[in-house]
Design a protein around this motif. Structure first.
Motif, PDB file in Angstrom:
ATOM      1  N   PHE A  77     -20.345  22.023  -1.643  1.00  0.00           N
ATOM      2  CA  PHE A  77     -19.965  21.475  -2.945  1.00  0.00           C
ATOM      3  C   PHE A  77     -19.200  20.169  -2.780  1.00  0.00           C
ATOM      4  CE2 PHE A  77     -18.605  21.676  -7.385  1.00  0.00           C
ATOM      5  CZ  PHE A  77     -19.769  22.156  -7.966  1.00  0.00           C
ATOM      6  N   GLN A  78     -18.392  20.079  -1.728  1.00  0.00           N
ATOM      7  CA  GLN A  78     -17.695  18.823  -1.470  1.00  0.00           C
ATOM      8  C   GLN A  78     -18.689  17.732  -1.096  1.00  0.00           C
ATOM      9  OE1 GLN A  78     -14.171  18.035  -1.748  1.00  0.00           O
ATOM     10  NE2 GLN A  78     -15.327  16.118  -1.795  1.00  0.00           N
ATOM     11  N   PHE A  79     -19.713  18.087  -0.321  1.00  0.00           N
ATOM     12  CA  PHE A  79     -20.781  17.144   0.022  1.00  0.00           C
ATOM     13  C   PHE A  79     -21.457  16.667  -1.267  1.00  0.00           C
ATOM     14  CE2 PHE A  79     -25.064  15.897   1.108  1.00  0.00           C
ATOM     15  CZ  PHE A  79     -24.948  15.259   2.337  1.00  0.00           C
ATOM     16  N   ALA A  80     -21.747  17.607  -2.176  1.00  0.00           N
ATOM     17  CA  ALA A  80     -22.382  17.246  -3.447  1.00  0.00           C
ATOM     18  C   ALA A  80     -21.512  16.282  -4.237  1.00  0.00           C
ATOM     19  CB  ALA A  80     -22.650  18.511  -4.270  1.00  0.00           C
TER      20      ALA A  80
ATOM     21  N   VAL B  70     -17.480  13.204 -12.638  1.00  0.00           N
ATOM     22  CA  VAL B  70     -18.406  13.208 -11.503  1.00  0.00           C
ATOM     23  C   VAL B  70     -19.217  14.491 -11.474  1.00  0.00           C
ATOM     24  CG1 VAL B  70     -18.572  13.137  -8.977  1.00  0.00           C
ATOM     25  CG2 VAL B  70     -16.926  11.681 -10.159  1.00  0.00           C
ATOM     26  N   PHE B  71     -18.620  15.602 -11.897  1.00  0.00           N
ATOM     27  CA  PHE B  71     -19.321  16.883 -11.864  1.00  0.00           C
ATOM     28  C   PHE B  71     -20.504  16.917 -12.821  1.00  0.00           C
ATOM     29  CE2 PHE B  71     -15.102  18.110 -10.209  1.00  0.00           C
ATOM     30  CZ  PHE B  71     -15.504  18.684  -9.011  1.00  0.00           C
ATOM     31  N   ASN B  72     -20.540  16.000 -13.781  1.00  0.00           N
ATOM     32  CA  ASN B  72     -21.700  15.912 -14.676  1.00  0.00           C
ATOM     33  C   ASN B  72     -22.936  15.428 -13.940  1.00  0.00           C
ATOM     34  OD1 ASN B  72     -20.150  16.728 -16.895  1.00  0.00           O
ATOM     35  ND2 ASN B  72     -19.565  14.620 -17.395  1.00  0.00           N
ATOM     36  N   ARG B  73     -22.742  14.827 -12.783  1.00  0.00           N
ATOM     37  CA  ARG B  73     -23.873  14.341 -11.993  1.00  0.00           C
ATOM     38  C   ARG B  73     -24.391  15.406 -11.031  1.00  0.00           C
ATOM     39  NH1 ARG B  73     -20.767   8.842 -10.032  1.00  0.00           N
ATOM     40  NH2 ARG B  73     -19.749   8.411 -12.034  1.00  0.00           N
TER      41      ARG B  73
ATOM     42  N   SER C 286     -20.666   8.590  -5.294  1.00  0.00           N
ATOM     43  CA  SER C 286     -21.142   7.330  -4.718  1.00  0.00           C
ATOM     44  C   SER C 286     -22.298   6.726  -5.508  1.00  0.00           C
ATOM     45  CB  SER C 286     -21.608   7.549  -3.268  1.00  0.00           C
ATOM     46  OG  SER C 286     -22.857   8.233  -3.228  1.00  0.00           O
ATOM     47  N   LEU C 287     -22.842   7.484  -6.466  1.00  0.00           N
ATOM     48  CA  LEU C 287     -24.012   7.016  -7.200  1.00  0.00           C
ATOM     49  C   LEU C 287     -23.648   5.839  -8.092  1.00  0.00           C
ATOM     50  CD1 LEU C 287     -25.621  10.442  -8.199  1.00  0.00           C
ATOM     51  CD2 LEU C 287     -26.243   8.936  -6.308  1.00  0.00           C
ATOM     52  N   THR C 288     -24.390   4.779  -7.962  1.00  0.00           N
ATOM     53  CA  THR C 288     -24.127   3.584  -8.774  1.00  0.00           C
ATOM     54  C   THR C 288     -24.801   3.688 -10.131  1.00  0.00           C
ATOM     55  OG1 THR C 288     -26.021   2.492  -7.719  1.00  0.00           O
ATOM     56  CG2 THR C 288     -23.846   2.110  -6.759  1.00  0.00           C
ATOM     57  N   ASN C 289     -25.886   4.475 -10.206  1.00  0.00           N
ATOM     58  CA  ASN C 289     -26.581   4.662 -11.478  1.00  0.00           C
ATOM     59  C   ASN C 289     -26.404   6.111 -11.908  1.00  0.00           C
ATOM     60  OD1 ASN C 289     -28.175   4.553 -13.726  1.00  0.00           O
ATOM     61  ND2 ASN C 289     -30.048   3.923 -12.673  1.00  0.00           N
ATOM     62  N   SER C 290     -25.219   6.426 -12.421  1.00  0.00           N
ATOM     63  CA  SER C 290     -24.877   7.813 -12.722  1.00  0.00           C
ATOM     64  C   SER C 290     -25.597   8.358 -13.949  1.00  0.00           C
ATOM     65  CB  SER C 290     -23.367   7.941 -12.924  1.00  0.00           C
ATOM     66  OG  SER C 290     -22.938   7.124 -13.987  1.00  0.00           O
ATOM     67  N   THR C 291     -26.210   7.486 -14.746  1.00  0.00           N
ATOM     68  CA  THR C 291     -26.883   7.962 -15.955  1.00  0.00           C
ATOM     69  C   THR C 291     -28.229   8.609 -15.641  1.00  0.00           C
ATOM     70  OG1 THR C 291     -27.897   5.778 -16.295  1.00  0.00           O
ATOM     71  CG2 THR C 291     -25.777   6.201 -17.363  1.00  0.00           C
ATOM     72  N   THR C 292     -28.796   8.312 -14.490  1.00  0.00           N
ATOM     73  CA  THR C 292     -30.111   8.872 -14.153  1.00  0.00           C
ATOM     74  C   THR C 292     -30.074   9.717 -12.879  1.00  0.00           C
ATOM     75  OG1 THR C 292     -30.690   6.813 -13.004  1.00  0.00           O
ATOM     76  CG2 THR C 292     -31.372   7.021 -15.294  1.00  0.00           C
TER      77      THR C 292
ATOM     78  N   ARG D 219     -11.165  12.558   1.434  1.00  0.00           N
ATOM     79  CA  ARG D 219     -10.018  11.920   2.074  1.00  0.00           C
ATOM     80  C   ARG D 219      -9.411  10.863   1.155  1.00  0.00           C
ATOM     81  NH1 ARG D 219     -11.788  10.024   7.833  1.00  0.00           N
ATOM     82  NH2 ARG D 219     -13.635   9.309   6.699  1.00  0.00           N
ATOM     83  N   ASN D 220      -9.305  11.251  -0.117  1.00  0.00           N
ATOM     84  CA  ASN D 220      -8.659  10.424  -1.145  1.00  0.00           C
ATOM     85  C   ASN D 220      -9.367   9.107  -1.401  1.00  0.00           C
ATOM     86  OD1 ASN D 220      -6.517  12.318  -1.572  1.00  0.00           O
ATOM     87  ND2 ASN D 220      -5.611  11.604   0.354  1.00  0.00           N
ATOM     88  N   ARG D 221     -10.641   9.076  -1.091  1.00  0.00           N
ATOM     89  CA  ARG D 221     -11.436   7.889  -1.413  1.00  0.00           C
ATOM     90  C   ARG D 221     -12.911   8.277  -1.415  1.00  0.00           C
ATOM     91  NH1 ARG D 221     -14.393   5.718   2.650  1.00  0.00           N
ATOM     92  NH2 ARG D 221     -13.924   6.353   4.802  1.00  0.00           N
ATOM     93  N   ALA D 222     -13.678   7.538  -2.196  1.00  0.00           N
ATOM     94  CA  ALA D 222     -15.116   7.770  -2.222  1.00  0.00           C
ATOM     95  C   ALA D 222     -15.764   7.051  -1.049  1.00  0.00           C
ATOM     96  CB  ALA D 222     -15.703   7.260  -3.536  1.00  0.00           C
ATOM     97  N   GLN D 223     -16.744   7.703  -0.433  1.00  0.00           N
ATOM     98  CA  GLN D 223     -17.490   7.020   0.620  1.00  0.00           C
ATOM     99  C   GLN D 223     -18.395   5.964  -0.009  1.00  0.00           C
ATOM    100  OE1 GLN D 223     -18.884  10.812   2.794  1.00  0.00           O
ATOM    101  NE2 GLN D 223     -18.746   9.303   4.428  1.00  0.00           N
ATOM    102  N   PRO D 224     -18.445   4.769   0.557  1.00  0.00           N
ATOM    103  CA  PRO D 224     -19.327   3.735   0.017  1.00  0.00           C
ATOM    104  C   PRO D 224     -20.781   4.212   0.002  1.00  0.00           C
ATOM    105  CG  PRO D 224     -17.820   2.824   1.647  1.00  0.00           C
ATOM    106  CD  PRO D 224     -17.688   4.309   1.733  1.00  0.00           C
ATOM    107  N   PRO D 225     -21.561   3.762  -0.975  1.00  0.00           N
ATOM    108  CA  PRO D 225     -22.966   4.181  -1.057  1.00  0.00           C
ATOM    109  C   PRO D 225     -23.739   3.939   0.237  1.00  0.00           C
ATOM    110  CG  PRO D 225     -22.331   3.026  -3.051  1.00  0.00           C
ATOM    111  CD  PRO D 225     -21.182   2.890  -2.100  1.00  0.00           C
TER     112      PRO D 225
END
Length: 241
Positions: A40-43, A84-87, A49-55, A9-15
């Motif tokens: 896939f949209q859920f994914a 984001v798809f890299n996560r 929403s991930l704050t630590n996208s490197t891990t 909905r044009n925004r990321a859900q808060p973590p």
């Protein structure tokens, strides 16, 4: 809140909203209703929403041939080249034994996933093979119970360390989902899809009423698959039970 997690909905859900989702969910619907696109949209929503996208990662488990022959559609407004798809890490499996091996090793992973999503969970259980393996005419049901118990234990372990969601999808034919009596023992939050009044439209309903104060009130989303997009039309409160 649960229904919203399947749409953009044009925004990321808060973590914190993602963390409040049930740890185990089932998305159940008829063939060709866009379940893979919703998964896939859920994914994507969890990954962004991930704050630590490197891990942290989201694992999307599926049959490669099925995914290649019928890939998911993205929502309008999502850039297919987004980082984001890299996560989201794809994991291709062939049968229930592959799924069991993955979850049996959960306690060995250095970094646990933020979510595990399995597309068409029931299709990984071949009826004849399961009957022969368990020497029982209900071998498929027994195999599913074994795998669901393993999934449940793995996700329970993961949530002692952090936050990890498990989302399964299942396809049913006709008006009565035959396998819901098995899923209900292990999956507390079940969402169902039915065809809408208009051609090509579908209704997603949270049957579990998870997180609502009024058990008679549920969230309902009307959506469609059109022009190679997953299109959300509206989300409303439904008090019909």
């Amino acid at each position: 809140m649960v229904v919203e997690a399947f749409f953009w909905r044009n925004r990321a859900q808060p973590p914190e909203e993602i963390e409040k989702l049930p740890n185990l969910l089932l998305l159940s619907g008829p063939p060709s209703c866009g379940k893979t696109s919703l998964l896939f949209q859920f994914a994507f929503n969890v990954a962004i929403s991930l704050t630590n996208s490197t891990t942290s990662k989201v694992f999307f488990i599926c049959n490669r041939h099925k995914l290649d022959s019928k890939p998911p559609f993205l929502s309008q407004g999502i850039d297919a080249s987004s980082d984001v798809f890299n996560r989201i890490q794809m994991k291709y499996v062939n049968d229930d034994e592959d799924i069991n091996k993955y979850f049996a090793a959960f306690h060995l992973y250095d970094v646990l996933p933020a979510a595990v999503i399995i597309d068409d969970f029931g299709d990984f259980f071949d009826n004849r093979i399961c009957q022969e393996r368990h020497c029982n005419p209900r071998g498929r049901d027994l195999a599913m119970v074994r795998s669901l118990a393993l999934c449940h234990n793995a996700i329970t372990y993961a949530n002692q360390k952090g936050s990890c969601k498990l989302l399964l999808s299942d396809t049913y034919h006709g008006d009565s989902p035959r396998l819901h009596f098995i899923y209900k023992k292990w999956i507390p939050s079940i969402l169902t899809i039915k065809e809408g009044d208009e051609g090509g439209s579908f209704i997603l309903k949270d049957k579990s009423s998870s997180g609502t104060q009024n058990p008679e009130r549920t969230k309902v989303a009307k959506y469609s698959i059109a022009l190679q997009y997953l299109l959300l039309e509206r989300i409303v409160e439904d008090q019909t039970g």
